[in-house]
Write a protein that holds these residues in place. Structure first.
Motif, PDB file in Angstrom:
ATOM      1  N   MET A 354       1.717   9.989  -4.659  1.00 56.85           N
ATOM      2  CA  MET A 354       1.575  10.878  -5.885  1.00 56.85           C
ATOM      3  C   MET A 354       0.717   9.868  -6.880  1.00 56.85           C
ATOM      4  SD  MET A 354       3.299  13.484  -4.761  1.00 56.85           S
ATOM      5  CE  MET A 354       3.857  14.325  -6.479  1.00 56.85           C
ATOM      6  N   HIS A 355       1.572   8.668  -7.049  1.00 51.76           N
ATOM      7  CA  HIS A 355       1.108   8.049  -8.280  1.00 51.76           C
ATOM      8  C   HIS A 355      -0.348   7.392  -8.325  1.00 51.76           C
ATOM      9  CE1 HIS A 355       5.600   7.852  -8.780  1.00 51.76           C
ATOM     10  NE2 HIS A 355       5.293   7.975 -10.157  1.00 51.76           N
ATOM     11  N   GLY A 356      -1.059   7.193  -7.102  1.00 48.26           N
ATOM     12  CA  GLY A 356      -2.240   6.536  -7.107  1.00 48.26           C
ATOM     13  C   GLY A 356      -3.228   7.792  -7.206  1.00 48.26           C
ATOM     14  N   ASN A 357      -2.873   8.993  -7.467  1.00 44.05           N
ATOM     15  CA  ASN A 357      -3.801  10.068  -7.746  1.00 44.05           C
ATOM     16  C   ASN A 357      -3.562  11.021  -8.740  1.00 44.05           C
ATOM     17  OD1 ASN A 357      -5.029   9.938  -5.009  1.00 44.05           O
ATOM     18  ND2 ASN A 357      -3.004  10.385  -3.932  1.00 44.05           N
ATOM     19  N   THR A 358      -3.192  10.543  -9.863  1.00 45.08           N
ATOM     20  CA  THR A 358      -2.772  11.050 -10.957  1.00 45.08           C
ATOM     21  C   THR A 358      -3.833  10.924 -11.875  1.00 45.08           C
ATOM     22  OG1 THR A 358      -0.582  10.485 -10.773  1.00 45.08           O
ATOM     23  CG2 THR A 358      -1.114  11.264 -13.017  1.00 45.08           C
TER      24      THR A 358
END
Length: 448
Positions: A354-358
């Motif tokens: 999730m967090h690396g693709n925000t």
């Protein structure tokens, strides 16, 4: 300094990133004293049981499903909210266990996930430049300068909401709601009408047939507790160290320190400095702990983190949660797998896709593409397959609500639809349809 010399207050002598600028130090200490006198939220024995279960994951005999809200809200807190979130996690666990043939260990981002690290101390809301919202444990998300002042009384409010949430989760998971005979009931109406919901119903029907077959063979299903209740554990980012210190207690059986705010605590990418307060705090507690690992992490750094957080090499003690982004994981992860394996650290490897693709959409909403999330997961599994290591779990932000916060997935949510049901207090979450869709994809990757 050895673990035996560690104390819950020692972090105060070290640089601590992402801590609120509390305006009244005396008020803060009074609140921390009050928290220190309150009962623990979880017990040391439960944390030890979770460590043993995570050791099974590290050995390739189980799969970790860690999921829940980006940041829990004081405003959205009801039995229905908790039940629907739990429903989705239970559905995902059934899909993973049935589809991949391995037990799914269920750990929620729940009953404590009230604080968030921020990339900047301020944020722009319309025409206003305001102190950043750091989660309801710290301040309020209202677009007002006064609301953004850190308030230590919120720490006590977070404790009481966590206690209420835990009470309800335990009732649901041990009181009949999690019975495998209820698998059809877990399917919410808006999920059941989807393609993924219909795939889930097929699995539920097959489970029903299997249970009837076992009963016909004379197996006493009532005596099989694992069919009627589940073990469900809590976790959160150990961000606000004063709160964690206040809820850390010495176990009367072992004399070891346990952070009794949750069964498992993790440290984030912004707070995992080797000489910092967060790593020192996690090094001393005996709970299972996690550490987020980004694409810039070097093999030397990751081995040093393993040595710092799990020098005894206890299986199940340490989970490394990769958050690298869909375009970086193929190159960034393999050297880390090689280094940790060569150092003989028995870690659980989990993927946070999730967090690396925000990113921020044209309309100003933080969002993530379902396809990018899936691409990062595929890269995670591919790297582990090549290295001969076990892709041990996933770490997801999701909700049981029918939100429109992540693009794509079931229903193919478009950028122009994000505003329709965008309710997160911080980062975008998968809705129930997207989460179950992802569970089927992960089960396929596990089978492969």
């Amino acid at each position: 300094m050895s673990r035996a010399q560690w104390s819950p207050r020692r972090w105060r002598d070290l640089p601590a990133a992402q801590q609120p600028d509390w305006p009244d130090a005396d008020a803060l200490e009074r609140v921390l004293k009050e928290l220190g006198d309150l009962p623990p939220l979880v017990f040391a024995g439960e944390a030890r049981t979770l460590t043993a279960s995570l050791a099974e994951v590290a050995a390739g005999k189980a799969f970790l499903l860690q999921a829940g809200d980006c940041a829990e809200s004081f405003a959205e807190f009801s039995a229905d909210d908790i039940r629907d979130k739990l429903k989705v996690i239970l559905q995902m666990a059934v899909v993973l266990t049935y589809g991949a043939g391995v037990p799914a260990l269920k750990v929620g981002r729940i009953a404590g996930q009230f604080a968030k690290p921020r990339s900047s101390p301020t944020e722009r809301v319309g025409d206003l430049e305001l102190p950043a919202f750091r989660g309801h444990m710290v301040n309020d998300d209202a677009p007002d300068a006064t609301a953004r002042i850190p308030d230590p009384s919120r720490l006590v409010a977070a404790y009481h909401q966590a206690a209420s949430t835990l009470n309800l989760v335990r009732a649901f998971t041990k009181g009949g709601f999690a019975d495998l005979a209820q698998v059809h009931i877990w399917n919410q109406q808006f999920v059941a009408s989807s393609d993924e919901g219909r795939r889930y119903e097929q699995i539920a029907a097959e489970i029903d047939r299997a249970l009837r077959f076992m009963a016909a063979c004379g197996i006493d299903l009532k005596a099989e507790q694992s069919l009627h209740q589940v073990d469900f554990y809590t976790s959160h980012d150990a961000l606000i160290l004063g709160y964690e210190e206040a809820l850390t207690r010495m176990d009367s059986l072992t004399g070891d320190w346990y952070d009794c705010s949750a069964h498992m605590l993790w440290v984030g990418e912004r707070t995992r400095q080797l000489d910092g307060a967060h790593i020192d705090f996690l090094s001393g507690i005996h709970n299972p702990v996690g550490c987020k690992i980004g694409a810039s992490t070097t093999p030397t750094e990751v081995v040093a983190l393993c040595e710092r957080l799990n020098p005894e090499r206890t299986p199940g003690r340490l989970t490394l949660i990769t958050r690298m982004g869909s375009t970086a994981i193929a190159d960034a992860l393999p050297p880390l797998l090689e280094a940790v394996t060569a150092a003989h650290h028995p870690v659980v490897w989990a993927c946070d896709p999730m967090h690396g693709n925000t990113f921020v959409s044209d309309g100003g909403h933080k969002t993530r593409r379902f396809d990018d999330i899936l691409t990062e997961l595929k890269g995670f599994f591919t790297a582990h397959h090549a290295a001969g290591t076990w892709p041990g779990g996933v770490h997801l932000e999701l909700t049981g609500d029918d939100v429109t916060e992540c693009l794509g997935g079931f229903g193919d949510i478009l950028e122009g639809q994000l505003h329709e049901r965008y309710t997160t207090t911080c980062d975008p979450r998968l809705n129930a349809r997207q989460a179950i869709d992802l569970a089927f994809r992960v089960a396929e990757l596990l089978r492969a």
